[in-house]
Design an enzyme around this catalytic site. Structure first.
Site, PDB file in Angstrom:
ATOM      1  N   GLU A  84       0.823  -1.213   0.000  1.00  0.00           N
ATOM      2  CA  GLU A  84       0.000   0.000   0.000  1.00  0.00           C
ATOM      3  C   GLU A  84       0.857   1.262   0.000  1.00  0.00           C
ATOM      4  OE1 GLU A  84      -3.368   2.168   2.818  1.00  0.00           O
ATOM      5  OE2 GLU A  84      -3.040   0.011   2.977  1.00  0.00           O
ATOM      6  N   LYS A 267      -7.236  -0.838  11.685  1.00  0.00           N
ATOM      7  CA  LYS A 267      -6.579  -1.200  10.428  1.00  0.00           C
ATOM      8  C   LYS A 267      -5.342  -0.335  10.218  1.00  0.00           C
ATOM      9  CE  LYS A 267      -5.892  -1.270   5.761  1.00  0.00           C
ATOM     10  NZ  LYS A 267      -5.064  -0.355   4.929  1.00  0.00           N
ATOM     11  N   ASP A 283       3.931 -14.787  11.486  1.00  0.00           N
ATOM     12  CA  ASP A 283       2.580 -15.126  11.049  1.00  0.00           C
ATOM     13  C   ASP A 283       1.646 -13.937  11.262  1.00  0.00           C
ATOM     14  OD1 ASP A 283       0.057 -16.170  10.596  1.00  0.00           O
ATOM     15  OD2 ASP A 283       0.373 -17.996  11.761  1.00  0.00           O
ATOM     16  N   HIS A 380      -1.833  10.234   0.444  1.00  0.00           N
ATOM     17  CA  HIS A 380      -1.942   8.861  -0.035  1.00  0.00           C
ATOM     18  C   HIS A 380      -2.005   8.825  -1.559  1.00  0.00           C
ATOM     19  CE1 HIS A 380      -3.119   4.618   0.141  1.00  0.00           C
ATOM     20  NE2 HIS A 380      -4.002   4.906  -0.800  1.00  0.00           N
TER      21      HIS A 380
END
Length: 441
Positions: A84, A267, A283, A380
């Site tokens: 991202e 998030k 993991d 962004h």
């Protein structure tokens, strides 16, 4: 010995080779080793074929580094694997702000994991619980015999608990064996212990063996990170630092009151944590599962981090379970994962958890600050524009030129990028038509 530093001004402007050289100087890792470990995604197809099934090849993701990270007074150049745009840049920028207030302060619980053994068809749960607790020493000793290597490294069982679930007619009990995993994430060790003691537990409970596996809600293995950020470093072109603090506190309160916002708030935290977890061969699915289960423990999904004002300072805190390893598993065979730990100078799992959580809090700060000021899309999309330019066929110096053109036009699409690229090429003399392709990327 090289003094480790995470402050590398102008890093983003450098070529990849120059960045490798500078990171090598900053961390003590040879630049040639960095290049070799990251070549072609860092993993040969033949090696990948031994990782998972039905392998066709290797899928590579960008491997970047977050700068300016200082945790408990120590600098870290932190590897991140993420697709991202803006995640790495945002975390680096926020870490620089936190640094102005003294850096991140982290504390980590001992590496205790839960081995769960489910016993079904129990007729008298109270009596079964009593018999199991009376045999606690026996069960823990049996569990330790199943993992002699862990015991030799100073780990092993630490406690045993019994929980009652189900209905009075068909009661179910779950036995938790608490295990110190040392510097391993511990999944295989925990599962081995569960299988090693299950039959004896079922015999004591006069029930049937059910599931035998670890719990990814490792709430005995939490990390807590805090930071203090002066108002003056939070200011933007259009907002003073105090107004930014108010905006960030408002964003925090919104997440505390609304699970829909809390999910996106968290998030943003996991943007940073997951990227470090992947870079170190750990993991990330287990980390995500544990984090979100922890966020919902009260019965209502809540934010993992909280932001408040303390006078002229923004105060942030983050707590979540974080089971990471620095030995075993992928780390044994993946050169990029080993490189990541070497680059950070980390040998202990607790130190890795502290750094990963700090990057998570930095990512969260960057996101809520952007939301409270210019909006999330401005920075962004500016970074996303580079990927759009590449998709349109731009190479070399043309990538930045095309990206700047479509950002200015506020049309960040592949079609707009192709038009911009056509303009650049049409303005270039015939003998320079290939300039963009041959320039440094």
């Amino acid at each position: 010995m090289t003094k480790r530093t995470s402050q590398l001004p102008g890093f983003y402007k450098m070529t990849i080779d120059d960045r490798r050289n500078l990171v090598g100087e900053a961390t003590g890792v040879d630049a040639a080793e960095i290049a070799h470990a990251l070549a072609a995604g860092g993993l040969a197809a033949a090696t990948a074929d031994k990782f998972v099934e039905n392998v066709l090849g290797v899928y590579a993701l960008p491997y970047g580094v977050t700068l300016n990270v200082c945790v408990n007074g120590q600098d870290f150049v932190v590897p991140m694997v993420v697709e991202e745009p803006s995640v790495v840049a945002a975390a680096s920028s926020a870490a620089k702000m936190v640094r102005a207030g003294g850096g991140f302060h982290a504390e980590v619980d001992p590496p205790l994991m839960i081995s769960q053994v489910q016993i079904t068809h129990v007729k008298d749960a109270a009596a079964a619980t009593s018999r199991i607790l009376d045999a606690k020493a026996e069960i823990l000793a049996k569990a330790n015999r199943a993992v002699p290597g862990l015991v030799a490294r100073g780990g092993g069982t630490r406690d045993l608990e019994v929980r009652t679930l189900g209905s009075p007619i068909d009661e179910m009990i779950v036995v938790h064996v608490i295990v110190d995993c040392r510097d391993a994430m511990g999944a295989n060790l925990i599962n081995t212990i569960a299988e090693g003691v299950a039959d004896r537990l079922a015999e004591l409970a006069a029930g049937n063996v059910g599931l035998r596996i670890l719990s990814n809600l490792c709430d005995r293995r939490c990390v807590r990170v805090g930071c203090r950020v002066p108002a003056k470093v939070l200011a933007t072109e259009h907002m003073d630092g105090h107004a930014v603090i108010d905006g960030i506190v408002n964003a925090s309160r919104f997440a505390e009151l609304d699970p829909y916002r809390a999910a996106t708030h968290n998030k943003g935290i996991m943007n940073g944590i997951d990227a470090v977890v992947i870079a170190t061969g750990n993991d990330w699915r287990a980390v995500e599962a544990g984090a979100h289960a922890f966020a919902a423990q009260s019965g209502r999904y809540a934010p993992l981090s909280i932001w408040r004002r303390d006078g002229d300072v923004l105060v942030g805190s983050l707590e979540l379970p974080l089971a990471l390893g620095t030995v075993g598993g992928t780390l044994r065979v993946h050169p990029s994962a080993r490189l990541s730990l070497e680059m950070m100078g980390i040998a202990e799992a607790g130190d890795l958890a502290a750094v990963a959580a700090s990057v998570g809090l930095a990512s969260n700060l960057a996101a809520v600050r952007a939301l409270a000021t210019d909006g999330i899309q401005r920075g962004h999309m500016a970074l996303h524009a580079r990927a759009v330019a590449v998709a349109a066929g731009a190479v070399g110096r043309d990538v930045e030129r095309v990206a700047a053109m479509i950002v200015e036009a506020r049309d960040i699409t592949v079609q707009a990028a192709r038009r911009a690229l056509d303009v650049l090429r049409s303005d270039r003399p015939l003998d320079q038509q290939g300039e963009g392709a041959t320039a440094d990327a």
